[in-house]
Design an enzyme around this catalytic site. Structure first.
Site, PDB file in Angstrom:
ATOM      1  N   GLY A 310       0.826  -1.200   0.000  1.00 29.56           N
ATOM      2  CA  GLY A 310       0.000   0.000   0.000  1.00 29.56           C
ATOM      3  C   GLY A 310       0.861   1.252   0.000  1.00 29.56           C
ATOM      4  O   GLY A 310       2.020   1.248  -0.420  1.00 29.56           O
ATOM      5  N   SER A 311       0.302   2.340   0.527  1.00 29.64           N
ATOM      6  CA  SER A 311       0.912   3.661   0.337  1.00 29.64           C
ATOM      7  C   SER A 311       2.189   3.904   1.124  1.00 29.64           C
ATOM      8  O   SER A 311       2.831   4.944   0.936  1.00 29.64           O
ATOM      9  CB  SER A 311      -0.106   4.744   0.673  1.00 29.64           C
ATOM     10  OG  SER A 311      -1.169   4.703  -0.262  1.00 29.64           O
ATOM     11  N   THR A 312       2.573   3.004   2.020  1.00 32.82           N
ATOM     12  CA  THR A 312       3.891   3.165   2.662  1.00 32.82           C
ATOM     13  C   THR A 312       4.995   3.113   1.609  1.00 32.82           C
ATOM     14  O   THR A 312       6.078   3.671   1.808  1.00 32.82           O
ATOM     15  CB  THR A 312       4.127   2.067   3.716  1.00 32.82           C
ATOM     16  OG1 THR A 312       3.888   0.786   3.130  1.00 32.82           O
ATOM     17  CG2 THR A 312       3.206   2.253   4.916  1.00 32.82           C
ATOM     18  N   LYS A 314       5.037   4.712  -1.049  1.00 36.20           N
ATOM     19  CA  LYS A 314       5.187   6.041  -1.644  1.00 36.20           C
ATOM     20  C   LYS A 314       6.377   6.794  -1.051  1.00 36.20           C
ATOM     21  O   LYS A 314       6.887   7.738  -1.668  1.00 36.20           O
ATOM     22  CB  LYS A 314       3.899   6.838  -1.453  1.00 36.20           C
ATOM     23  CG  LYS A 314       2.720   6.282  -2.252  1.00 36.20           C
ATOM     24  CD  LYS A 314       1.405   6.965  -1.899  1.00 36.20           C
ATOM     25  CE  LYS A 314       0.251   6.345  -2.673  1.00 36.20           C
ATOM     26  NZ  LYS A 314      -1.067   6.884  -2.252  1.00 36.20           N
ATOM     27  N   GLU A 730      -6.901   4.363   1.206  1.00 41.32           N
ATOM     28  CA  GLU A 730      -5.997   4.524   0.055  1.00 41.32           C
ATOM     29  C   GLU A 730      -6.049   3.297  -0.833  1.00 41.32           C
ATOM     30  O   GLU A 730      -6.068   2.190  -0.341  1.00 41.32           O
ATOM     31  CB  GLU A 730      -4.565   4.751   0.533  1.00 41.32           C
ATOM     32  CG  GLU A 730      -4.439   5.965   1.434  1.00 41.32           C
ATOM     33  CD  GLU A 730      -3.137   5.925   2.200  1.00 41.32           C
ATOM     34  OE1 GLU A 730      -2.133   5.449   1.667  1.00 41.32           O
ATOM     35  OE2 GLU A 730      -3.116   6.370   3.338  1.00 41.32           O
TER      36      GLU A 730
END
Length: 730
Positions: A310-312, A314, A730
């Site tokens: 997931g967005s980690t 990013k 997200e």
């Protein structure tokens, strides 16, 4: 004539007799020669038989190496225990009034069954065997001193004990998949590592018993002229880990609370020192108690469970864009959706937030913004180069078994773009933590490790020692600082998805993650709010990170709450308590009320041994600590924790005033406080369940003995919680 006949008969008799004696001597000579040449008689080696009769050998037991945390606190050790046996042969009894064998099988089975947790018919079957003595399998092994005393009080004829050792894990559920367990083998009686570090470090931990051999007389007395042969035992070597018992306890306790309230399918969490790569805590749920081996999964999910993060993810796309000079935080883009060939990337808020800056895109965790960074500004080929630089294309080679490979899906353009914001490709938690060390450590990526050193138990010589190792430097110090500054706004800004992870007094830099879970029964992803892996990868303090904490919670039962609620319950508790425990000064100015509280929490405990009880008691109360008085006396003879230990507000301090101490009422105590009691009183503690003490095996006011084993049952305290809401999806 008669005389002649008589002489002939005598001669024949003499000849026959001579022949018989000759044959007899021949047989004796042959037998003697055979024995002399072979050293055996009737299939037995005479030297061995003589040795058996006139020599005795006694075993000198060695101990398996212990596993300890970085400060020497025991995590796994050998402990004295007992094995229950029953003597069945009635010939051992010499006095009928005092039988030494099992007399009444039914009565013995009836009384032993509830204590051994066995069925009566099982025990009857064991006691009915035609053997000299029998054992009771696993139920009769590793008997504690307390249980031994209970069985002894029954005064059952023929029931006795053999002194033994068992592998003991004093903390119960405590980094269990990291430590693993060791178990005694039925055939050999040896303790062998079966899982985790207990297994992979077997060659260091394994012990070899010694012996003493001496000459004896027929009555088994040692001869004064005995030429003794002594082979010293070889103890196993002690293994010191980078794990910190206190930080690990913070993690375990907070995870227990989340399990109780949200019943997630999985939790994975890691605490690391970004400057060294040392793993300070590592845990997962479901877990197990290595004393009981109630195992549901043998995999260490921190290193063996790759998933779409997931967005980690990013964090690293952002760092790559800054490093390449293509990131302009003030530039704008149209949020909501973004076409990648025939596919469309959408933000978690359908329709987006209109035209926003890239900095706001980071704060809001915009998939569209990061798709533009990866495809249009960086380019997916260059993005892959940074995946490699940050270590995502290979294992970390942490010093643990069964580390899994990442699963990079980089065949289609949509997969390349999706990887940049945490979908399509799967990575392990330890890969994320290793990559994060580069962000928190001025661009230098550190190799994670859990084994600090291995020490010879007898000579105290360091056999093996690990040191910090820089794997690579994927970004510059300037880029690392810029990345941390932007990530801090994810937590502190009004638009930030990381607001629930704000910790008063400390600037936290980090990134939230809400990863969709692939549908196991077909294409696409699972639907529904609960069917995600909610996570946070955070570093603090922002300007000079001392800790990295990663927490992922899979499929919690949220009942309408935000996924950040259970994650922040773990992250905030562990990060705040750990920073205070490590005496990391707050980086933000606090309100006066909070400042007073923090200074109390950072109190260093004085050495109170030999102090008068009244003075020590008053001193602790003035420091905002809670004294627990053990025994009756006027002077402190021992304390726990020891002096010069960092303490938090209201933490319990144990003061021992006399050798005779009565068991206090433990109701409402935390497991950590009970462990402190076990340390100062030198008693073993077994814990069942999670939460706070609701039951104790040793009754209040019972006099404690060093060999006691205390079993506590924990239940959850139902505190009313009002978590901060978050709209992150997200």
């Amino acid at each position: 004539m008669k005389l002649t006949h008589k002489n002939i008969n005598m001669n024949r008799g003499a000849a026959l007799l001579a022949l018989i004696f000759g044959l007899l001597f021949l047989v004796i000579f042959v037998r003697f020669f055979y024995i002399q040449s072979t050293g055996t008689a009737h299939g037995q080696a005479l030297a061995a038989r003589a040795e058996e009769l006139y020599e005795s050998q006694r075993t000198i037991e060695a101990s398996r190496g212990s596993i300890l945390d970085r400060k020497g606190e025991v995590i796994a050790e050998d402990k004295s225990s007992y094995k229950l046996v029953a003597i069945l042969d009635d010939q051992i009894t010499t006095d009928p009034d005092n039988p030494e064998h099992v007399v009444d099988v039914e009565e013995t089975a009836q009384k032993l069954a509830p204590l051994l947790n066995m069925e009566e018919n099982e025990i009857v079957e064991v006691l009915s065997k035609d053997l000299y003595q029998v054992e009771f399998g696993s139920a009769g092994r590793d008997i504690s001193h307390t249980l031994k005393e209970e069985i002894t009080k029954l005064e059952l004829p023929g029931i006795t004990f053999i002194r033994d050792t068992q592998r003991f894990y004093p903390n119960g559920i405590f980094a269990s998949h990291l430590i693993g367990y060791a178990q005694k083998q039925e055939a050999t009686g040896e303790t062998v590592g079966m899982m985790g570090l207990e297994k992979t470090l077997e060659k260091y931990l394994h012990e070899e018993d010694g012996y003493i051999k001496f000459e004896k007389d027929r009555y088994n007395w040692k001869l004064p002229t005995s030429d003794d042969e002594i082979v010293a035992p070889k103890n196993g070597q002690d293994v010191y880990l980078t794990i910190d018992q206190k930080i690990q306890t913070f993690l375990e306790d907070s995870m227990n609370q989340v399990v109780e309230e949200y019943s997630p399918e999985k939790i994975v969490a890691v605490v690391a020192d970004p400057k060294t790569g040392k793993i300070l805590a590592m845990a997962q749920r479901p877990s197990f108690d290595p004393n009981k081996r109630n195992i549901t999964s043998y995999y260490n999910d921190v290193i063996s469970y790759p998933f779409e993060p997931g967005s980690t993810m990013k964090i690293f796309t952002l760092a790559a864009a800054i490093e390449e000079g293509v990131y302009n935080g003030n530039a704008t883009f149209q949020s909501g959706s973004y076409a990648v060939g025939p596919s469309v990337v959408r933000d978690h808020k359908r329709g987006g937030w209109g035209t926003i800056s890239f900095n706001e895109g980071v704060q809001r965790s915009s998939n569209v913004g990061f798709s533009i960074l990866a495809k249009d500004l960086l380019g997916t080929d260059r993005m892959y180069q940074y995946l490699n630089k940050f270590g995502f294309t290979k294992k970390t080679n942490i010093d643990l078994p069964n580390e899994a490979e990442s699963k990079i899906n980089y065949n289609y353009e949509i997969d390349k773009v999706s990887t940049a914001f945490g979908q399509a490709s799967a990575f392990t938690p330890i890969q994320l933590v290793q990559a994060a060390t580069a962000i928190a450590n001025n661009g230098k990526m550190m190799k994670p490790y859990v084994i600090d050193k291995i020490v010879d138990k007898d000579s105290n010589e360091v056999v093996k020692e690990n040191n910090s190792k820089v794997v690579s430097q994927p970004i510059t110090e300037k880029t690392a600082k810029a990345t941390l500054d932007i990530l801090e706004t994810v937590v502190s800004s009004e638009n930030g998805t990381g607001k629930p992870y704000s910790i008063e007094g400390y600037q936290v830099a980090g990134k939230t993650g809400t990863a969709q879970m692939p549908n196991p029964n077909g294409r696409g992803y699972l639907s529904g709010n609960d069917n995600h892996i909610f996570s946070f990868l955070g570093m603090a303090p922002k300007d000079n990170p001392e800790l990295i904490v990663y927490v992922a919670v899979q499929k919690p039962k949220l009942e309408g709450q935000a996924g950040s609620v259970p994650v922040s319950m773990i992250f905030n508790t562990v990060m705040k308590n750990s920073l205070q425990y490590l005496q990391i000064e707050p980086t933000e100015e606090l309100e006066p009320e909070t400042q007073t509280k923090t200074s109390s929490e950072d109190t260093v405990l004085p050495d109170l041994v030999d102090a008068k009880f009244a003075d020590a008691n008053n001193q602790l109360k003035k420091l905002g600590l809670t004294p627990i008085i053990l025994g009756n006396g006027q002077k402190v003879i021992a304390q726990y924790p020891e002096g010069d230990t960092s303490m938090m507000l209201n933490e319990k301090v144990f003061l021992k005033l006399s050798e005779e101490v009565k068991m206090p009422d433990l109701t409402g105590w935390s497991k950590r406080d009970v462990m402190k009691l076990g340390n100062i009183m030198n008693i073993s503690v077994n814990a069942e369940g999670s939460g706070f003490v609701i039951k104790q095996s040793i009754k209040k006011d019972s006099v404690l003995k060093k060999s006691d084993v205390l079993t506590i049952t924990l239940g959850t305290e139902n505190d009313e919680k009002q978590p901060e809401e978050s709209n992150e999806q997200e």
